[in-house]
Design an enzyme around this catalytic site. Structure first.
Site, PDB file in Angstrom:
ATOM      1  N   TYR A   1       9.458   2.239  60.898  1.00  0.00           N
ATOM      2  CA  TYR A   1      10.844   1.771  60.975  1.00  0.00           C
ATOM      3  C   TYR A   1      11.363   1.325  59.594  1.00  0.00           C
ATOM      4  O   TYR A   1      10.584   1.021  58.685  1.00  0.00           O
ATOM      5  CB  TYR A   1      10.965   0.599  61.949  1.00  0.00           C
ATOM      6  CG  TYR A   1      10.226  -0.647  61.492  1.00  0.00           C
ATOM      7  CD1 TYR A   1      10.849  -1.614  60.709  1.00  0.00           C
ATOM      8  CD2 TYR A   1       8.877  -0.834  61.826  1.00  0.00           C
ATOM      9  CE1 TYR A   1      10.154  -2.738  60.283  1.00  0.00           C
ATOM     10  CE2 TYR A   1       8.188  -1.944  61.391  1.00  0.00           C
ATOM     11  CZ  TYR A   1       8.826  -2.906  60.622  1.00  0.00           C
ATOM     12  OH  TYR A   1       8.162  -4.007  60.178  1.00  0.00           O
TER      13      TYR A   1
ATOM     14  N   PHE B   1      15.953  -5.215  54.844  1.00  0.00           N
ATOM     15  CA  PHE B   1      15.248  -6.501  54.909  1.00  0.00           C
ATOM     16  C   PHE B   1      13.791  -6.341  55.342  1.00  0.00           C
ATOM     17  O   PHE B   1      12.984  -7.241  55.172  1.00  0.00           O
ATOM     18  CB  PHE B   1      15.971  -7.471  55.846  1.00  0.00           C
ATOM     19  CG  PHE B   1      16.133  -6.972  57.265  1.00  0.00           C
ATOM     20  CD1 PHE B   1      15.096  -7.082  58.184  1.00  0.00           C
ATOM     21  CD2 PHE B   1      17.322  -6.390  57.674  1.00  0.00           C
ATOM     22  CE1 PHE B   1      15.240  -6.626  59.478  1.00  0.00           C
ATOM     23  CE2 PHE B   1      17.470  -5.930  58.973  1.00  0.00           C
ATOM     24  CZ  PHE B   1      16.422  -6.043  59.887  1.00  0.00           C
ATOM     25  N   ASP B   2      13.409  -5.169  55.920  1.00  0.00           N
ATOM     26  CA  ASP B   2      12.026  -4.948  56.333  1.00  0.00           C
ATOM     27  C   ASP B   2      11.830  -3.451  56.571  1.00  0.00           C
ATOM     28  O   ASP B   2      12.766  -2.746  56.969  1.00  0.00           O
ATOM     29  CB  ASP B   2      11.722  -5.739  57.616  1.00  0.00           C
ATOM     30  CG  ASP B   2      10.226  -5.763  57.930  1.00  0.00           C
ATOM     31  OD1 ASP B   2       9.437  -5.418  57.023  1.00  0.00           O
ATOM     32  OD2 ASP B   2       9.850  -6.118  59.058  1.00  0.00           O
TER      33      ASP B   2
ATOM     34  N   ILE C   1      12.211  -8.173  69.294  1.00  0.00           N
ATOM     35  CA  ILE C   1      13.570  -8.540  69.689  1.00  0.00           C
ATOM     36  C   ILE C   1      14.008  -7.684  70.884  1.00  0.00           C
ATOM     37  O   ILE C   1      13.485  -6.593  71.117  1.00  0.00           O
ATOM     38  CB  ILE C   1      14.552  -8.374  68.515  1.00  0.00           C
ATOM     39  CG1 ILE C   1      14.574  -6.923  68.019  1.00  0.00           C
ATOM     40  CG2 ILE C   1      14.225  -9.326  67.384  1.00  0.00           C
ATOM     41  CD1 ILE C   1      15.583  -6.664  66.920  1.00  0.00           C
TER      42      ILE C   1
ATOM     43  N   TYR D   1      18.445 -11.554  66.450  1.00  0.00           N
ATOM     44  CA  TYR D   1      17.942 -12.906  66.165  1.00  0.00           C
ATOM     45  C   TYR D   1      18.957 -13.987  66.497  1.00  0.00           C
ATOM     46  O   TYR D   1      18.735 -15.152  66.201  1.00  0.00           O
ATOM     47  CB  TYR D   1      17.529 -12.998  64.693  1.00  0.00           C
ATOM     48  CG  TYR D   1      16.324 -12.158  64.373  1.00  0.00           C
ATOM     49  CD1 TYR D   1      15.029 -12.618  64.633  1.00  0.00           C
ATOM     50  CD2 TYR D   1      16.462 -10.887  63.846  1.00  0.00           C
ATOM     51  CE1 TYR D   1      13.920 -11.833  64.359  1.00  0.00           C
ATOM     52  CE2 TYR D   1      15.360 -10.086  63.575  1.00  0.00           C
ATOM     53  CZ  TYR D   1      14.084 -10.573  63.826  1.00  0.00           C
ATOM     54  OH  TYR D   1      12.996  -9.797  63.566  1.00  0.00           O
TER      55      TYR D   1
ATOM     56  N   PHE E   1      18.377  -0.217  62.767  1.00  0.00           N
ATOM     57  CA  PHE E   1      16.996   0.224  62.591  1.00  0.00           C
ATOM     58  C   PHE E   1      16.932   1.742  62.711  1.00  0.00           C
ATOM     59  O   PHE E   1      17.443   2.323  63.686  1.00  0.00           O
ATOM     60  CB  PHE E   1      16.088  -0.398  63.659  1.00  0.00           C
ATOM     61  CG  PHE E   1      15.789  -1.845  63.454  1.00  0.00           C
ATOM     62  CD1 PHE E   1      14.721  -2.253  62.669  1.00  0.00           C
ATOM     63  CD2 PHE E   1      16.579  -2.820  64.039  1.00  0.00           C
ATOM     64  CE1 PHE E   1      14.446  -3.592  62.478  1.00  0.00           C
ATOM     65  CE2 PHE E   1      16.312  -4.160  63.865  1.00  0.00           C
ATOM     66  CZ  PHE E   1      15.241  -4.559  63.080  1.00  0.00           C
TER      67      PHE E   1
END
Length: 370
Positions: free
Chosen positions: A290, A300-301, A319, A345, A362
């Protein structure tokens, strides 16, 4: 005239500003004996609030550069460099020539009024010599032997001075002028005649060199030519038809446009690449690659290679947007999930990378599930 050595060592990160109190000339720039790295370093000069690059030096390629920069007294200047290497500038101070004014009018002997060339001196220079007292204006007057009283027509003829001419001389001058005009007109007529002759010769030459008309083709040759033309036209038509058929066929490798589907909680699912096999179900463990981004594109990731990220689908280990958006994916399938804040979140966010109420995007791929 150069007098005295001038030099400056420019250290990276420092500036060297001054008001020039003595004119000098920069003649060379070079790298120091030891260099910090192999990157380029430029020498910068600011004059009259304008910044200029004098040269750029690169170790192993261009390590010194000849310059010819003269900086005058009173100028505000700043030397500096861009880069990590130390630069050395060298040159000379410039001494003023105190004899310039004397050279304009000659040596000291001329100041005493001797050896002055009055034939080549300008009126301004003559007036300056009078004002400085170098010569006496009375010395410029003619003597008795050169007065107008003793000057006659014979003297005028010998020294080139203007004198009055007689009527007979005037008539002779007019006749001479008319004769010269007639002589000047003759070449014009001759040129026109020559141009006309050249034009006729050119026309005759073109007529002689005109290519002969091609011989008439035989009946058999005409038929062969007509047949070849028809075959070429037929081939062109066939090629155009084949091209049109190819354009009508759908492109084989073109991916179908992803369709967006909105799931529970506002999660938007776009399928980028179809997978194969059975779909993933709630309760199974899935391995995912991902990339997570904010709506402004900031990542961010991510996990795109190596060991996939494993979790149990629908068990609340991730999530809510993932538990909802991954159900039904097949092995190798790629999706884009757009997850609103409540399904991500929420109001707490995930500081410092994810702000509160943030919508997340994502790009995911199902690697394996079991």
């Amino acid at each position: 005239m150069f007098s005295g050595f001038w030099g400056l060592k420019i250290v990276p990160g420092k500036t060297y500003t001054q008001t020039v109190d003595a004119a000098f000339r920069v003649s060379n720039a070079s790298l120091s004996e030891e260099v910090a790295n192999q990157n380029r370093t430029s020498v910068l000069l600011t004059v009259h609030q304008k910044r200029f690059v004098l040269c750029s030096l690169t170790p192993g390629k261009i390590e010194q550069q000849t310059l010819d920069i003269t900086l005058s007294e009173g100028e505000e200047i700043t030397f500096e460099s861009s880069g990590d290497n130390e630069i050395h500038l060298v040159g000379n101070f410039i001494a003023e020539d105190e004899d310039d004014e004397d050279d304009m009018y000659g040596s000291s002997g001329e100041e005493d009024g001797e050896d002055i060339d009055f034939d080549n001196i300008t009126p301004e220079e003559l007036q300056d010599l009078i004002n400085r007292g170098v010569i006496d204006p009375s010395d410029l007057q003619l003597g008795d032997d050169e007065s107008d009283e003793d000057y006659d027509s014979e003297d005028a003829e010998t020294d080139g001075r203007i004198r009055e001419i007689t009527e007979e001389e005037e008539d002779e001058l007019v006749d001479e002028a008319m004769s010269e005009d007639e002589e000047e007109e003759k070449p014009v007529v001759e040129v026109k005649i020559k141009q006309q002759a050249d034009k006729k010769r050119k026309a005759v030459k073109e007529e002689v060199e005109q290519p002969e008309a091609p011989a008439k083709l035989s009946k058999k040759a005409k038929q062969a030519e007509k047949k070849a033309k028809q075959q070429a036209e037929a081939a062109a038509a066939a090629a155009a038809s084949e091209k049109a058929k190819q354009n009508e066929k759908p492109k084989q490798n073109e991916k179908p446009k992803a369709k967006a589907t909105t799931l529970q909680g506002g999660v938007v699912v776009e399928t980028k690449t179809e997978g194969a096999g059975a779909p993933a179900k709630k309760g199974q463990r899935v391995g995912m690659y991902y990339i997570g981004k904010l709506t402004n594109g900031k990542v961010f990731d991510q996990n795109t290679k190596g060991k996939p990220f494993w979790f149990r689908l629908g068990a609340g280990e991730v999530i809510k947007g993932w538990d909802t958006g991954i159900i039904g994916m097949k092995k190798g399938e790629e999706r884009r999930l757009t997850i609103p804040g409540p399904m991500a979140y929420g109001s707490r966010g995930a500081p410092p990378d994810i702000p509160p109420h943030a919508t997340l995007v994502f790009d995911i791929r199902l690697v394996e599930f079991k």
